[in-house]
Design a protein around this motif. Structure first.
Motif, PDB file in Angstrom:
ATOM      1  N   GLU A   1       0.851  -1.191   0.000  1.00 46.95           N
ATOM      2  CA  GLU A   1       0.000   0.000   0.000  1.00 46.95           C
ATOM      3  C   GLU A   1       0.881   1.234   0.000  1.00 46.95           C
ATOM      4  O   GLU A   1       1.902   1.281   0.697  1.00 46.95           O
TER       5      GLU A   1
ATOM      6  N   ASN B   1       0.399   5.651  -0.219  1.00 49.15           N
ATOM      7  CA  ASN B   1      -0.442   6.855  -0.310  1.00 49.15           C
ATOM      8  C   ASN B   1      -1.924   6.504  -0.443  1.00 49.15           C
ATOM      9  O   ASN B   1      -2.657   7.092  -1.236  1.00 49.15           O
TER      10      ASN B   1
ATOM     11  N   VAL C   1      -3.277   3.919  -1.696  1.00 45.34           N
ATOM     12  CA  VAL C   1      -3.605   3.068  -2.848  1.00 45.34           C
ATOM     13  C   VAL C   1      -3.042   1.676  -2.607  1.00 45.34           C
ATOM     14  O   VAL C   1      -1.857   1.530  -2.269  1.00 45.34           O
ATOM     15  N   GLU C   2      -3.895   0.665  -2.777  1.00 44.87           N
ATOM     16  CA  GLU C   2      -3.438  -0.714  -2.635  1.00 44.87           C
ATOM     17  C   GLU C   2      -2.958  -1.228  -3.981  1.00 44.87           C
ATOM     18  O   GLU C   2      -3.686  -1.176  -4.978  1.00 44.87           O
ATOM     19  N   TYR C   3      -1.725  -1.719  -3.996  1.00 47.63           N
ATOM     20  CA  TYR C   3      -1.140  -2.263  -5.233  1.00 47.63           C
ATOM     21  C   TYR C   3      -1.349  -3.772  -5.275  1.00 47.63           C
ATOM     22  O   TYR C   3      -1.663  -4.404  -4.264  1.00 47.63           O
TER      23      TYR C   3
END
Length: 197
Positions: A143, A145, A147-149
């Motif tokens: 994760e 900022n 946002v989950e990658y």
């Protein structure tokens, strides 16, 4: 370096396998009516390859991410030299990172594995060396900022070396293994306490 670690683990496994397989009449590791079964738990620290961990995130890690997991382990010792083990666990401490305009973390979940373990006693006080080989899998969660990658799956061959001390029905052990396969490569430092039944 990864190749050297794998070769070292394979060499150690071969070194320990010789006495283990040659001891047809080896004394069982169990004492005082122990069944040969043992169980316990501990922690795994995953040292994930920096390039693999950053894949698709558009960043470069200066330090190797090292999230942790809590694991439970169950095994059976056939004799003083050879045992088989399985383990499973849950995610633990995440590895946090930050930079200019960047804040995130990397964690692991679902660690599992199965290994053959070869041991060689090195002292009358219960000290021993070990080599282990088998299969391990873990999911790396990322994760940044908010946002989950995409998760990374590390699944494949696992080779390790380590040592421990047996005292009565307890076994304290430290191991370092190398996992290779799937989306990433990782080293794994394990510290476990095991109780023999």
């Amino acid at each position: 370096m990864k190749r050297r670690l794998a070769l070292a683990a394979a060499s150690a496994l071969g070194f320990f396998a010789t006495p283990a397989l040659a001891q047809d009449n080896a004394q069982p590791v169990t004492q005082d009516g122990d069944s040969g079964f043992y169980a316990g738990g501990g922690i795994n620290l995953y040292f994930i390859d920096k390039d693999d961990a950053a894949d698709g995130m558009g960043i470069v890690f200066e330090d190797q991410p090292s999230p942790g997991a809590f694991v439970g382990r169950v095994g059976y010792a056939f004799n003083e030299y050879f045992a088989v083990e399985v383990e499973a666990g849950i995610g633990g401490a995440k590895s946090e990172f930050e930079g200019p305009g960047i804040e995130g973390d990397i964690g692991v979940t679902g660690p599992m594995g199965a290994h053959a373990v070869l041991t060689m006693p090195v002292s009358e006080g219960g000290g021993y060396l070990l080599a282990r080989a088998g299969y391990s899998t873990v999911t790396i969660e990322r994760e940044m900022n908010g946002v989950e990658y995409e998760d990374l799956d590390v699944s494949g061959a696992s080779f390790g070396i380590g040592g421990g001390v047996r005292s009565g029905s307890w076994d304290l052990r430290a191991e370092y293994s190398f996992m290779s396969g799937g989306d990433a490569n990782s080293g794994v430092l394990s510290m476990v306490a095991l109780h023999r039944f």
